[in-house]
Design an enzyme around this catalytic site. Sequence first.
Site, mmCIF file in Angstrom:
data_model
loop_
_atom_site.group_PDB
_atom_site.id
_atom_site.type_symbol
_atom_site.label_atom_id
_atom_site.label_comp_id
_atom_site.label_asym_id
_atom_site.label_seq_id
_atom_site.Cartn_x
_atom_site.Cartn_y
_atom_site.Cartn_z
ATOM 1 N N LYS A 118 23.273 -10.300 -31.900
ATOM 2 C CA LYS A 118 22.115 -11.119 -32.279
ATOM 3 C C LYS A 118 20.897 -10.231 -32.434
ATOM 4 O O LYS A 118 20.740 -9.253 -31.700
ATOM 5 C CB LYS A 118 21.900 -12.159 -31.167
ATOM 6 C CG LYS A 118 20.519 -12.732 -31.074
ATOM 7 C CD LYS A 118 19.836 -12.634 -29.708
ATOM 8 C CE LYS A 118 19.253 -11.344 -29.289
ATOM 9 N NZ LYS A 118 18.324 -11.398 -28.142
ATOM 10 N N ASP A 149 19.845 -17.512 -24.273
ATOM 11 C CA ASP A 149 20.178 -17.197 -25.676
ATOM 12 C C ASP A 149 21.466 -17.879 -26.140
ATOM 13 O O ASP A 149 21.811 -17.829 -27.327
ATOM 14 C CB ASP A 149 20.377 -15.676 -25.851
ATOM 15 C CG ASP A 149 19.053 -14.932 -25.964
ATOM 16 O OD1 ASP A 149 18.007 -15.590 -26.023
ATOM 17 O OD2 ASP A 149 19.100 -13.687 -25.992
ATOM 18 N N PRO A 187 26.376 -2.601 -27.475
ATOM 19 C CA PRO A 187 25.798 -2.001 -26.259
ATOM 20 C C PRO A 187 25.346 -3.080 -25.272
ATOM 21 O O PRO A 187 24.958 -4.178 -25.679
ATOM 22 C CB PRO A 187 24.596 -1.206 -26.783
ATOM 23 C CG PRO A 187 24.785 -1.072 -28.237
ATOM 24 C CD PRO A 187 25.688 -2.157 -28.701
ATOM 25 N N GLY A 191 21.947 -9.430 -27.373
ATOM 26 C CA GLY A 191 22.578 -10.695 -26.971
ATOM 27 C C GLY A 191 24.079 -10.624 -26.814
ATOM 28 O O GLY A 191 24.767 -11.637 -26.950
ATOM 29 N N GLY A 210 19.331 -5.950 -25.726
ATOM 30 C CA GLY A 210 18.532 -6.847 -26.573
ATOM 31 C C GLY A 210 19.292 -7.363 -27.773
ATOM 32 O O GLY A 210 18.722 -7.941 -28.688
HETATM 33 O O1 C5P Z 1 18.600 -16.578 -19.468
HETATM 34 P P1 C5P Z 1 18.798 -15.105 -19.388
HETATM 35 O O2 C5P Z 1 19.868 -14.699 -18.456
HETATM 36 O O3 C5P Z 1 18.904 -14.486 -20.720
HETATM 37 O O4 C5P Z 1 17.416 -14.560 -18.801
HETATM 38 C C1 C5P Z 1 17.297 -13.466 -17.928
HETATM 39 C C2 C5P Z 1 15.918 -13.456 -17.295
HETATM 40 O O5 C5P Z 1 14.915 -13.218 -18.293
HETATM 41 C C3 C5P Z 1 15.480 -14.745 -16.653
HETATM 42 O O6 C5P Z 1 15.911 -14.815 -15.338
HETATM 43 C C4 C5P Z 1 13.952 -14.652 -16.735
HETATM 44 O O7 C5P Z 1 13.449 -13.803 -15.727
HETATM 45 C C5 C5P Z 1 13.731 -13.954 -18.047
HETATM 46 N N1 C5P Z 1 13.532 -14.919 -19.148
HETATM 47 C C6 C5P Z 1 12.294 -15.542 -19.289
HETATM 48 N N2 C5P Z 1 12.104 -16.439 -20.315
HETATM 49 C C7 C5P Z 1 13.096 -16.691 -21.192
HETATM 50 C C8 C5P Z 1 14.335 -16.063 -21.077
HETATM 51 C C9 C5P Z 1 14.525 -15.182 -20.028
HETATM 52 O O8 C5P Z 1 11.369 -15.304 -18.508
HETATM 53 N N3 C5P Z 1 12.875 -17.563 -22.185
#
Ligand code: C5P
Length: 298
Positions: free
Chosen positions: A8, A137, A95, A101, A99
Amino acid sequence: MKIIAPAKLNLFLHITGRRDDGYHLLESLFVFTSFGDEITITSADTISLTINGPFASIIACEKIEKNLVYRAALLLQKKYAVKQGAHIILTKNIPVGAGLGGGSSDAAAVLKALNQFWQLQIDSETLATMGLSLGADIPACIVEKPALVFGIGDQVTPIAFPFSLSVLLINPNKSLSTPMVFQAYKETNTPFSASEHINRFEDLNTLFAFLKKTRNDLEAAAIQLQPDIQIILSTLKQNTRCELARMSGSGATCFALFRNHDEAQSAEKLLKKQFPHYWIFLSEIKNGHDSSRRGVHH
Ligand code: C5P
């Protein structure tokens, strides 16, 4: 059954607010590349996972209970009281902590594949809600089409993207932790971005003109943690004929968009020479209509 979990990219990523629980509100254009991880599913009594491929070693040492693919499979099996299991082989080409996804796309692909494999007939919206409980995501990765994404990632609006674009991906071979990048962003006290209004891209010029007005709001924070990103971006902007060079997601992968494949190939050559130890990969952005690449194959 074999399925590709594409990488992504966030062509832009604006942070428009912060919720009380600390999660950030986003506005982003998600697209997917023709390159990705591979997931193979075969029959088994229980759920098991084998990881191979170029980036396997990084996640193979993690506890299996932490792996998003395993957690997604288990969640689906439990929630729908499925009696069968599945053996999942994950070929990790994307990787990790980059970033792109990868983990989210793998989890989304497994939810979609097992939905078919176990003949559960769950609709995409329900799958997306289940996915959201595993990662922000994942709903967009379930849709797997160019889309504007709002909220914390839960609101996904597909957008027509009838373009053929080459994309060069560059990662300094150093992973970045998403929570750490969001934390660093928070500490900079950057004002939140205003909303952009777009619902269609008439042509490539409109797309690029729009993208040039936008940013990745996490870029500065990620550069603080990983200064190589700045060097990659400057090189792409100054020494290649790309239309846009930017970081994806919370980094550290940077991407460059090219109208012309030959120019993308020249840039790939140049970057590989300049950064022989980086991960550099030339791919294409899927336009959302190419079902042959996206489809599930038995
Ligand atoms: O949901 P995901 O595992 O991708 O997010 C990892 C961390 O990134 C979350 O625990 C949060 O600290 C931060 N995050 C955020 N706002 C988002 C997505 C992620 O602050 N929209």
